[in-house]
Design a protein around this motif. Structure first.
Motif, PDB file in Angstrom:
ATOM      1  N   ILE A  91       0.850  -1.202   0.000  1.00 14.03           N
ATOM      2  CA  ILE A  91       0.000   0.000   0.000  1.00 14.03           C
ATOM      3  C   ILE A  91       0.881   1.246   0.000  1.00 14.03           C
ATOM      4  CG2 ILE A  91      -1.636   1.364   1.372  1.00 14.03           C
ATOM      5  CD1 ILE A  91      -2.769  -1.389   2.372  1.00 14.03           C
ATOM      6  N   ARG A  92       1.886   1.271   0.865  1.00 14.71           N
ATOM      7  CA  ARG A  92       2.774   2.433   0.942  1.00 14.71           C
ATOM      8  C   ARG A  92       3.479   2.679  -0.383  1.00 14.71           C
ATOM      9  NH1 ARG A  92       5.173   0.189   6.443  1.00 14.71           N
ATOM     10  NH2 ARG A  92       7.148   0.678   5.465  1.00 14.71           N
ATOM     11  N   SER A  93       3.988   1.608  -0.981  1.00 11.35           N
ATOM     12  CA  SER A  93       4.674   1.726  -2.265  1.00 11.35           C
ATOM     13  C   SER A  93       3.724   2.233  -3.355  1.00 11.35           C
ATOM     14  CB  SER A  93       5.258   0.363  -2.647  1.00 11.35           C
ATOM     15  OG  SER A  93       5.861   0.429  -3.904  1.00 11.35           O
ATOM     16  N   SER A  94       2.497   1.726  -3.351  1.00 13.59           N
ATOM     17  CA  SER A  94       1.509   2.127  -4.363  1.00 13.59           C
ATOM     18  C   SER A  94       1.134   3.606  -4.238  1.00 13.59           C
ATOM     19  CB  SER A  94       0.245   1.271  -4.244  1.00 13.59           C
ATOM     20  OG  SER A  94       0.545  -0.075  -4.506  1.00 13.59           O
ATOM     21  N   ILE A  95       1.027   4.090  -3.008  1.00 14.58           N
ATOM     22  CA  ILE A  95       0.700   5.507  -2.788  1.00 14.58           C
ATOM     23  C   ILE A  95       1.828   6.390  -3.332  1.00 14.58           C
ATOM     24  CG2 ILE A  95       0.442   7.303  -1.009  1.00 14.58           C
ATOM     25  CD1 ILE A  95      -1.106   5.191   0.670  1.00 14.58           C
ATOM     26  N   ILE A  96       3.059   6.039  -2.996  1.00 15.39           N
ATOM     27  CA  ILE A  96       4.211   6.831  -3.460  1.00 15.39           C
ATOM     28  C   ILE A  96       4.307   6.769  -4.985  1.00 15.39           C
ATOM     29  CG2 ILE A  96       6.726   7.084  -3.340  1.00 15.39           C
ATOM     30  CD1 ILE A  96       6.446   5.826  -0.429  1.00 15.39           C
ATOM     31  N   SER A  97       4.078   5.597  -5.554  1.00 17.44           N
ATOM     32  CA  SER A  97       4.111   5.449  -7.021  1.00 17.44           C
ATOM     33  C   SER A  97       3.022   6.270  -7.701  1.00 17.44           C
ATOM     34  CB  SER A  97       3.956   3.973  -7.414  1.00 17.44           C
ATOM     35  OG  SER A  97       5.074   3.244  -6.985  1.00 17.44           O
ATOM     36  N   PHE A  98       1.844   6.326  -7.077  1.00 18.17           N
ATOM     37  CA  PHE A  98       0.753   7.138  -7.630  1.00 18.17           C
ATOM     38  C   PHE A  98       1.193   8.600  -7.719  1.00 18.17           C
ATOM     39  CE2 PHE A  98      -2.817   9.990  -7.307  1.00 18.17           C
ATOM     40  CZ  PHE A  98      -3.795   9.434  -8.125  1.00 18.17           C
ATOM     41  N   CYS A  99       1.759   9.118  -6.630  1.00 17.93           N
ATOM     42  CA  CYS A  99       2.198  10.521  -6.602  1.00 17.93           C
ATOM     43  C   CYS A  99       3.360  10.751  -7.565  1.00 17.93           C
ATOM     44  CB  CYS A  99       2.573  10.935  -5.179  1.00 17.93           C
ATOM     45  SG  CYS A  99       1.141  11.068  -4.075  1.00 17.93           S
ATOM     46  N   GLU A 100       4.231   9.756  -7.716  1.00 16.40           N
ATOM     47  CA  GLU A 100       5.350   9.860  -8.647  1.00 16.40           C
ATOM     48  C   GLU A 100       4.828   9.984 -10.085  1.00 16.40           C
ATOM     49  OE1 GLU A 100       9.671   7.758  -8.821  1.00 16.40           O
ATOM     50  OE2 GLU A 100       7.954   6.404  -8.687  1.00 16.40           O
ATOM     51  N   LYS A 101       3.800   9.194 -10.403  1.00 18.36           N
ATOM     52  CA  LYS A 101       3.183   9.232 -11.736  1.00 18.36           C
ATOM     53  C   LYS A 101       2.522  10.599 -11.970  1.00 18.36           C
ATOM     54  CE  LYS A 101      -0.126   6.516 -14.435  1.00 18.36           C
ATOM     55  NZ  LYS A 101      -1.370   7.257 -14.283  1.00 18.36           N
ATOM     56  N   GLU A 102       1.862  11.108 -10.944  1.00 16.61           N
ATOM     57  CA  GLU A 102       1.230  12.436 -11.065  1.00 16.61           C
ATOM     58  C   GLU A 102       2.291  13.511 -11.305  1.00 16.61           C
ATOM     59  OE1 GLU A 102      -2.106  13.398 -11.170  1.00 16.61           O
ATOM     60  OE2 GLU A 102      -2.317  11.247 -11.440  1.00 16.61           O
ATOM     61  N   ALA A 103       3.428  13.391 -10.633  1.00 17.86           N
ATOM     62  CA  ALA A 103       4.524  14.362 -10.825  1.00 17.86           C
ATOM     63  C   ALA A 103       5.011  14.329 -12.266  1.00 17.86           C
ATOM     64  CB  ALA A 103       5.677  14.060  -9.867  1.00 17.86           C
ATOM     65  N   ALA A 104       5.156  13.123 -12.826  1.00 20.05           N
ATOM     66  CA  ALA A 104       5.607  12.992 -14.222  1.00 20.05           C
ATOM     67  C   ALA A 104       4.596  13.615 -15.176  1.00 20.05           C
ATOM     68  CB  ALA A 104       5.827  11.519 -14.563  1.00 20.05           C
ATOM     69  N   GLU A 105       3.305  13.406 -14.897  1.00 21.05           N
ATOM     70  CA  GLU A 105       2.260  13.989 -15.749  1.00 21.05           C
ATOM     71  C   GLU A 105       2.240  15.512 -15.629  1.00 21.05           C
ATOM     72  OE1 GLU A 105      -1.535  12.071 -15.112  1.00 21.05           O
ATOM     73  OE2 GLU A 105      -0.692  10.103 -15.609  1.00 21.05           O
ATOM     74  N   MET A 106       2.448  16.006 -14.404  1.00 20.55           N
ATOM     75  CA  MET A 106       2.509  17.465 -14.199  1.00 20.55           C
ATOM     76  C   MET A 106       3.637  18.074 -15.025  1.00 20.55           C
ATOM     77  SD  MET A 106       2.007  17.846 -10.097  1.00 20.55           S
ATOM     78  CE  MET A 106       2.565  19.540  -9.990  1.00 20.55           C
ATOM     79  N   LYS A 107       4.785  17.424 -15.013  1.00 20.00           N
ATOM     80  CA  LYS A 107       5.948  17.910 -15.756  1.00 20.00           C
ATOM     81  C   LYS A 107       5.636  17.947 -17.247  1.00 20.00           C
ATOM     82  CE  LYS A 107      10.582  18.581 -16.050  1.00 20.00           C
ATOM     83  NZ  LYS A 107      10.698  19.460 -17.202  1.00 20.00           N
ATOM     84  N   ALA A 108       5.039  16.874 -17.755  1.00 21.91           N
ATOM     85  CA  ALA A 108       4.707  16.800 -19.187  1.00 21.91           C
ATOM     86  C   ALA A 108       3.694  17.889 -19.559  1.00 21.91           C
ATOM     87  CB  ALA A 108       4.155  15.418 -19.514  1.00 21.91           C
ATOM     88  N   GLU A 109       2.673  18.080 -18.710  1.00 25.19           N
ATOM     89  CA  GLU A 109       1.652  19.108 -18.980  1.00 25.19           C
ATOM     90  C   GLU A 109       2.264  20.505 -18.964  1.00 25.19           C
ATOM     91  OE1 GLU A 109      -1.247  18.414 -15.932  1.00 25.19           O
ATOM     92  OE2 GLU A 109      -1.771  16.441 -16.759  1.00 25.19           O
ATOM     93  N   THR A 110       3.129  20.763 -17.994  1.00 22.52           N
ATOM     94  CA  THR A 110       3.772  22.079 -17.882  1.00 22.52           C
ATOM     95  C   THR A 110       4.679  22.330 -19.084  1.00 22.52           C
ATOM     96  OG1 THR A 110       3.691  21.905 -15.477  1.00 22.52           O
ATOM     97  CG2 THR A 110       5.182  23.548 -16.372  1.00 22.52           C
ATOM     98  N   ASP A 111       5.466  21.319 -19.449  1.00 21.37           N
ATOM     99  CA  ASP A 111       6.342  21.463 -20.614  1.00 21.37           C
ATOM    100  C   ASP A 111       5.531  21.748 -21.870  1.00 21.37           C
ATOM    101  OD1 ASP A 111       8.480  21.030 -18.991  1.00 21.37           O
ATOM    102  OD2 ASP A 111       8.915  19.003 -19.700  1.00 21.37           O
ATOM    103  N   GLN A 112       4.427  21.036 -22.014  1.00 20.55           N
ATOM    104  CA  GLN A 112       3.592  21.214 -23.203  1.00 20.55           C
ATOM    105  C   GLN A 112       2.974  22.606 -23.227  1.00 20.55           C
ATOM    106  OE1 GLN A 112       0.476  18.322 -23.532  1.00 20.55           O
ATOM    107  NE2 GLN A 112      -0.041  18.900 -25.619  1.00 20.55           N
ATOM    108  N   LYS A 113       2.550  23.078 -22.075  1.00 22.73           N
ATOM    109  CA  LYS A 113       1.870  24.378 -22.022  1.00 22.73           C
ATOM    110  C   LYS A 113       2.838  25.552 -22.168  1.00 22.73           C
ATOM    111  CE  LYS A 113      -1.440  27.131 -19.520  1.00 22.73           C
ATOM    112  NZ  LYS A 113      -2.495  27.202 -18.549  1.00 22.73           N
ATOM    113  N   PHE A 114       4.015  25.449 -21.555  1.00 22.51           N
ATOM    114  CA  PHE A 114       4.898  26.607 -21.485  1.00 22.51           C
ATOM    115  C   PHE A 114       6.146  26.519 -22.372  1.00 22.51           C
ATOM    116  CE2 PHE A 114       2.604  26.646 -17.426  1.00 22.51           C
ATOM    117  CZ  PHE A 114       2.051  27.905 -17.485  1.00 22.51           C
TER     118      PHE A 114
END
Length: 196
Positions: A91-114
């Motif tokens: 469970i702990r690993s899955s929670i951290i992995s979820f947030c890690e995936k969100e961070a990667a998506e945030m980076k991609a969205e920001t790069d695409q937008k700016f």
């Protein structure tokens, strides 16, 4: 942005154990993890603290409880790993992995937008002529997104380190109290494969 969310529930045996924290109040039995909660992780931190305390922090006490309830020492370790420790780690690993995936998506969205080139790169200059505040607002938005992404990647890295320390320490205790020659971290990786 897709509105991703995932709900995690503490292992039932942990909820039955009546663990309490002096300053946190009653533990949360479940937590729904979203990007916003990853960026502002106080609720996730409380849940992770509860899970970590419920297994790794009091592992010797847990193993003693299993020793009293089981005549076979080998079974008590196996039962503890299967029912409590590995589900907790997963469970702990899955929670951290979820947030890690969100961070990667945030980076991609920001790069695409700016960071677009070509036609859209000229857009801020035109916007600045029409609206002198547009460029400033755009820069502030970019800075805020970058700050959120940086904080989240730092949080993920920090929690990965905490998990590495805890699982390694716990494996040492397991080797002292259970089977000395077992590779408990490898067993955990297999457990995750079988339960994914």
């Amino acid at each position: 942005m897709v509105d991703n969310k995932r709900t995690f529930t503490a292992p039932p045996i942990l909820l039955e154990s009546n663990l309490t924290f002096s300053n946190d109040g009653p533990p949360l039995p479940t937590v729904t993890v979203t990007r916003e909660r990853c960026i502002n992780p106080s609720l996730i931190d409380s849940f992770l603290r509860f899970l970590r305390h419920g297994s790794d922090d009091i592992i010797r006490q847990k193993l003693n409880n299993y020793r009293k309830s089981s005549s076979n020492g080998e079974n008590r370790c196996e039962e503890f790993l299967r029912k409590e420790l590995y589900p907790n780690w997963q469970i702990r690993s899955s929670i951290i992995s979820f947030c890690e995936k969100e961070a990667a998506e945030m980076k991609a969205e920001t790069d695409q937008k700016f960071c677009n080139t070509g036609e859209s790169a000229a857009k801020p200059i035109i916007e600045a002529r029409i609206d002198p505040y547009a460029a400033k607002e755009r820069a502030e938005e970019q800075e805020a997104r970058h700050r959120d992404w940086t904080n989240l990647t730092d949080w993920v890295a920090n929690n990965r380190r905490i998990e590495q320390i805890l699982t390694s320490t716990t494996e040492g205790i397991l080797k002292q109290n259970c089977e000395q020659n077992e590779d408990y971290l490898k067993q955990f990786a297999q457990f995750c494969k079988n339960n994914s």
